[in-house]
Design a protein around this motif. Structure first.
Motif, PDB file in Angstrom:
ATOM      1  N   HIS A  71       0.794  -1.239   0.000  1.00 31.36           N
ATOM      2  CA  HIS A  71       0.000   0.000   0.000  1.00 31.36           C
ATOM      3  C   HIS A  71       0.824   1.285   0.000  1.00 31.36           C
ATOM      4  O   HIS A  71       0.439   2.252  -0.670  1.00 31.36           O
ATOM      5  CB  HIS A  71      -1.012  -0.026   1.142  1.00 31.36           C
ATOM      6  N   VAL A  72       1.935   1.360   0.702  1.00 29.08           N
ATOM      7  CA  VAL A  72       2.694   2.610   0.699  1.00 29.08           C
ATOM      8  C   VAL A  72       3.246   2.900  -0.697  1.00 29.08           C
ATOM      9  O   VAL A  72       3.217   4.045  -1.167  1.00 29.08           O
ATOM     10  CB  VAL A  72       3.831   2.567   1.731  1.00 29.08           C
ATOM     11  N   LEU A  73       3.714   1.860  -1.375  1.00 31.23           N
ATOM     12  CA  LEU A  73       4.269   2.044  -2.717  1.00 31.23           C
ATOM     13  C   LEU A  73       3.168   2.400  -3.713  1.00 31.23           C
ATOM     14  O   LEU A  73       3.359   3.246  -4.593  1.00 31.23           O
ATOM     15  CB  LEU A  73       5.021   0.794  -3.151  1.00 31.23           C
ATOM     16  N   ARG A  74       2.016   1.758  -3.580  1.00 30.52           N
ATOM     17  CA  ARG A  74       0.896   2.077  -4.470  1.00 30.52           C
ATOM     18  C   ARG A  74       0.440   3.519  -4.258  1.00 30.52           C
ATOM     19  O   ARG A  74       0.157   4.242  -5.223  1.00 30.52           O
ATOM     20  CB  ARG A  74      -0.258   1.100  -4.209  1.00 30.52           C
ATOM     21  N   LYS A  75       0.391   3.949  -3.004  1.00 33.08           N
ATOM     22  CA  LYS A  75      -0.036   5.321  -2.728  1.00 33.08           C
ATOM     23  C   LYS A  75       1.012   6.333  -3.190  1.00 33.08           C
ATOM     24  O   LYS A  75       0.662   7.446  -3.593  1.00 33.08           O
ATOM     25  CB  LYS A  75      -0.359   5.472  -1.247  1.00 33.08           C
ATOM     26  N   ALA A  76       2.274   5.950  -3.144  1.00 36.55           N
ATOM     27  CA  ALA A  76       3.300   6.824  -3.724  1.00 36.55           C
ATOM     28  C   ALA A  76       3.041   7.039  -5.206  1.00 36.55           C
ATOM     29  O   ALA A  76       3.108   8.168  -5.710  1.00 36.55           O
ATOM     30  CB  ALA A  76       4.686   6.222  -3.498  1.00 36.55           C
ATOM     31  N   ALA A  77       2.733   5.956  -5.924  1.00 36.10           N
ATOM     32  CA  ALA A  77       2.446   6.070  -7.354  1.00 36.10           C
ATOM     33  C   ALA A  77       1.147   6.813  -7.609  1.00 36.10           C
ATOM     34  O   ALA A  77       1.005   7.521  -8.611  1.00 36.10           O
ATOM     35  CB  ALA A  77       2.396   4.682  -7.980  1.00 36.10           C
TER      36      ALA A  77
END
Length: 254
Positions: A71-77
């Protein structure tokens, strides 16, 4: 100077929430490793201008649910191309699957994954994406620490580094490298908490270690995600920090 996408003349502001997706150019990508595997991922870049820097993200442990959509990486994108003028490359390491698809090969405990790191950085630089930074989370921090110095990257940002697979000598190589190393260590981490992290990172005295009060290894909850993304942006594009908590409604695509 105001950033163009946020100064778009739209009066209605909406809160950036957990599921908010902001405008970006998003592209499914694939690239090959030196040992002959094809890895799949996604590249997100700002809609109407060139990025000022690039995040090459390395996801948590695939045998425990980690993948490019963690989730953190997806939200970064979902957010940072619009809010911070960043390109965000996410991909599945070998043997890892997500809705985007499956990367070829098998999980190798962080050994053959060195080729995955190299292939991702080569893809970013081959596309002409500027100033690549490695952003690792958990298992991804091990890959960044073990293999990042061999790659053409500006530095590394570590979320919840467990330091299970990274030896003291591998960590110590970052000392004097000229590559910034920033570690975000949750106060309530399951594997490495701030006091021990200070001892372990002492071999890299120039490393910036940030103890994050109340955070856990998985960065659960929107306040903790915002803190992680804010710290990433502060390092990579300080002009865009702190990130706004509201945006023009016209920027929201989902």
């Amino acid at each position: 100077m105001a950033r163009p996408l946020l100064a778009c003349g739209v009066s209605e502001q909406v809160e950036v929430r957990s599921g908010t997706v902001l405008a970006a150019r998003r592209e499914d990508v694939a690239f090959d490793t030196a040992d002959g595997l094809t890895l799949v991922g996604e590249l997100a870049v700002p809609v109407d201008r060139e990025p000022v820097a690039t995040l090459v993200t390395l996801h948590p442990l695939p045998t425990h649910g980690g993948f490019m959509d963690s989730h953190v990486l997806r939200k970064a994108a979902n957010r940072l191309p619009a809010l911070a003028d960043l390109a965000v490359l996410r991909f599945n390491t070998r043997g890892t699957s997500s809705p985007r698809g499956a990367s070829e090969g098998e999980y190798d405990g962080g050994v053959a994954e060195r080729y995955d790191v190299a292939a991702a950085v080569a893809f970013a630089t081959g596309r002409g994406l500027p100033h690549p930074w490695l952003v690792g989370w958990s298992f991804g921090t091990e890959l960044a620490l073990k293999y990042g110095l061999a790659e053409d990257v500006e530095g590394a940002i570590l979320l919840s580094p467990p330091l299970h697979r990274t030896s003291e000598s591998e960590l110590a190589r970052w000392h004097g490298s000229g590559r910034p190393l920033v570690a975000l260590v949750p106060e309530l981490d399951d594997f490495l908490r701030p006091a021990e992290a200070r001892e372990r990172f002492a071999v890299v005295p120039e490393a910036e270690l940030i103890a994050v009060d109340g955070a856990k290894h998985l960065w659960v909850g929107e306040p903790q995600v915002r803190r992680a993304l804010d710290e990433i942006v502060r390092v990579v594009n300080p002009a865009a920090s702190p990130l706004p908590t509201t945006v023009p409604a016209a920027l929201v695509v989902d």
